[in-house]
Design an enzyme around this catalytic site. Structure first.
Site, PDB file in Angstrom:
ATOM      1  CG  ASP A  41      -1.796  -1.232   1.295  1.00 52.49           C
ATOM      2  OD1 ASP A  41      -2.179  -1.733   0.230  1.00 52.49           O
ATOM      3  OD2 ASP A  41      -2.043  -1.713   2.410  1.00 52.49           O
ATOM      4  CE  LYS A  77       3.068  -2.519  -4.267  1.00 56.96           C
ATOM      5  NZ  LYS A  77       2.654  -2.226  -2.889  1.00 56.96           N
ATOM      6  N   GLY A  79      -4.065  -4.092  -4.255  1.00 58.68           N
ATOM      7  CA  GLY A  79      -5.057  -3.043  -4.511  1.00 58.68           C
ATOM      8  C   GLY A  79      -4.314  -1.804  -4.949  1.00 58.68           C
TER       9      GLY A  79
END
Ligand code: IMO
Ligand code: MG
Length: 429
Positions: A13, A16, A40
């Protein structure tokens, strides 16, 4: 542009996806090499938010994407994501997306195993891993156990059926042993065969396509999922994911030669977050942690879980740089620190009155570790939306320089907002 691998330098998280999106404008192909829809990756483009889990982050802007053999691919999740993208006006065609024929398939049974394993851990050890429950770990277990189904098997119903027999014989024995419901073959096989014609047009020899791209002078951004601290070898085992998240994973997970990997850009927030269980030395439990969570909107893209928050940990980052193969850093979410009176950086660990500068391997050894914090003054002028070094307050520059000095690699990018161009570039050759 040469090839570049984008690696999460913390616990995931880090932002990226948006870094990949920025780099993708200057590259020809974006390749995913590990993980699955446990990732995600969020992109904000002209105020519109795109949440990606399996698709490479370049596809939103029409950049060619490939999904490598190292990815655990849930065909149901892929088709749903393609549908969501199409609803947002992004058409995913076989020209745009190629999938490695040797990628491992994630099946509904893997989700059930994931959940049952978490229950078992809770019951026996009072502590689950806090997985995303997407079935990713169990699918990789099957890969290593040599009983997995692969994407190419979708083209061969008889073979697929025989492979399912083997897979079900293995897992149903385990389910039965635990008194849990077993899986029937017919619905599993039927669903796979129904999806096959939608998946197969995307499937090919990704290794060959990447080799051809190289020979034509094209460049590739390798989009890592998860992060070094979640790596199966280098992370805080067992609180890790089941794939190789480090730069080396880009080679084994796509077929690119290690010598062609190019630069390795580590991505780190200017603070730290972790979702799921596991050690987190610089974690903040109280009001400060909540303030970071609030300001940084630190909730899982995928699962909606609140993320644990803390100060940036230079010991962790230094180690991630070494084992992850990182040669430069992108720091994200600088603007989240706007308004903090003081900001801390964990510059060392202390255990039993002794300084240590590495992460102890065992949980027991880690338990007694305290962070050694160095304080920095905050800034009053906001950094949000800044796009040049001279737009940053001196205190923010001092913090960036201190991180660079502690970690030992140059910081080449700093992000200051959600839009792609909310980026400050530094030391760019
Ligand atoms: P991106 O790519 C943050 C974490 C889970 C759990 C552990 C194992 O968005 O950075 P898994 O479902 O993979 O078996 O869960 O890993 N995890 C992530 N945390 N970002 C991710 O991906 C993650 N993918 C898995 O929370 O602690
Ligand atoms: Mg994520």
């Amino acid at each position: 542009m040469s090839n570049v691998v984008v690696v999460g330098a913390q616990w995931g998280d880090e932002g990226k996806g948006r870094i990949v999106d920025w780099l993708a404008e200057r590259a020809d192909i974006v390749a995913r090499y590990n993980g699955g829809h446990n990732a995600g990756h969020t992109l904000v483009i002209d105020g519109k938010t795109y949440k990606l889990a399996l698709l490479p982050s370049g596809v939103v802007r029409g950049k060619r994407g490939v999904i490598g053999n190292g990815v655990a691919l849930d065909p149901e999740a892929l088709l749903a994501e393609i549908g969501r993208m199409e609803a947002l006006g992004v058409r995913i065609t076989p020209d745009l997306l190629q999938i490695a024929e040797t990628a491992t398939l994630v099946l509904p049974i893997h989700r059930a195993i994931d959940a049952a394993q978490e229950q078992l851990r809770t019951r026996l050890q009072e502590c689950p891993l806090g997985t995303t429950l997407r079935g990713i770990g169990p699918a990789y277990e099957d890969k290593v156990g040599r009983r997995a189904l692969r994407v190419c098997d979708l083209a061969n119903p008889e073979y697929l059926s025989a492979r399912l027999d083997l897979l079900l014989a293995h897992h149903n024995a385990w389910f039965r042993g635990l008194g849990l419901e077993t899986f029937d073959k017919a619905p599993l096989l039927g669903a796979l065969l129904a999806m096959a014609p939608k998946i197969l047009p995307f499937v090919g020899r990704v290794w060959e396509q990447l080799d051809a791209a190289h020979r034509h002078g094209q460049s590739v951004v390798f989009e890592g999922s998860q992060a070094v601290m979640l790596d199966i070898d280098w992370g805080s085992y067992p609180y890790v994911t089941s794939s190789s998240t480090v730069a080396a994973g880009a080679a084994s997970g796509t077929g690119i030669a290690p010598s062609r990997i190019g630069h390795v850009l580590g991505v780190s927030k200017v603070y730290a977050t972790r979702v799921g269980e596991g050690p987190f030395v610089s974690e903040l439990d109280g009001a400060l942690g909540e303030r970071l969570r609030d300001r940084g909107r630190e909730y899982g893209v995928n699962t909606g879980r609140p993320r644990r928050c803390g100060w940036l940990d230079a010991v962790q980052l230094r180690q991630a740089v070494k084992v992850g193969g990182i040669d430069r850093l992108a720091l994200t979410k600088l603007d989240v620190l706007d308004g903090f009176e003081t900001i801390s950086l964990c510059v060392g660990y202390e255990r039993d009155g002794q300084r240590i500068d590495y992460i102890p391997a065992s949980d027991a050894a880690l338990a007694g570790v305290r962070p050694v914090l160095r304080e920095f003054p905050g800034w009053s002028r906001p950094t949000q939306g800044a796009r040049a070094m001279d737009a940053l307050p001196a205190e923010a520059v001092a913090l960036i320089e201190a991180i660079e000095a502690e970690v030992g690699v140059p910081v080449t990018m700093v992000t200051t907002g959600a839009e792609r161009d909310d980026v400050v570039l530094r030391n760019v050759e």
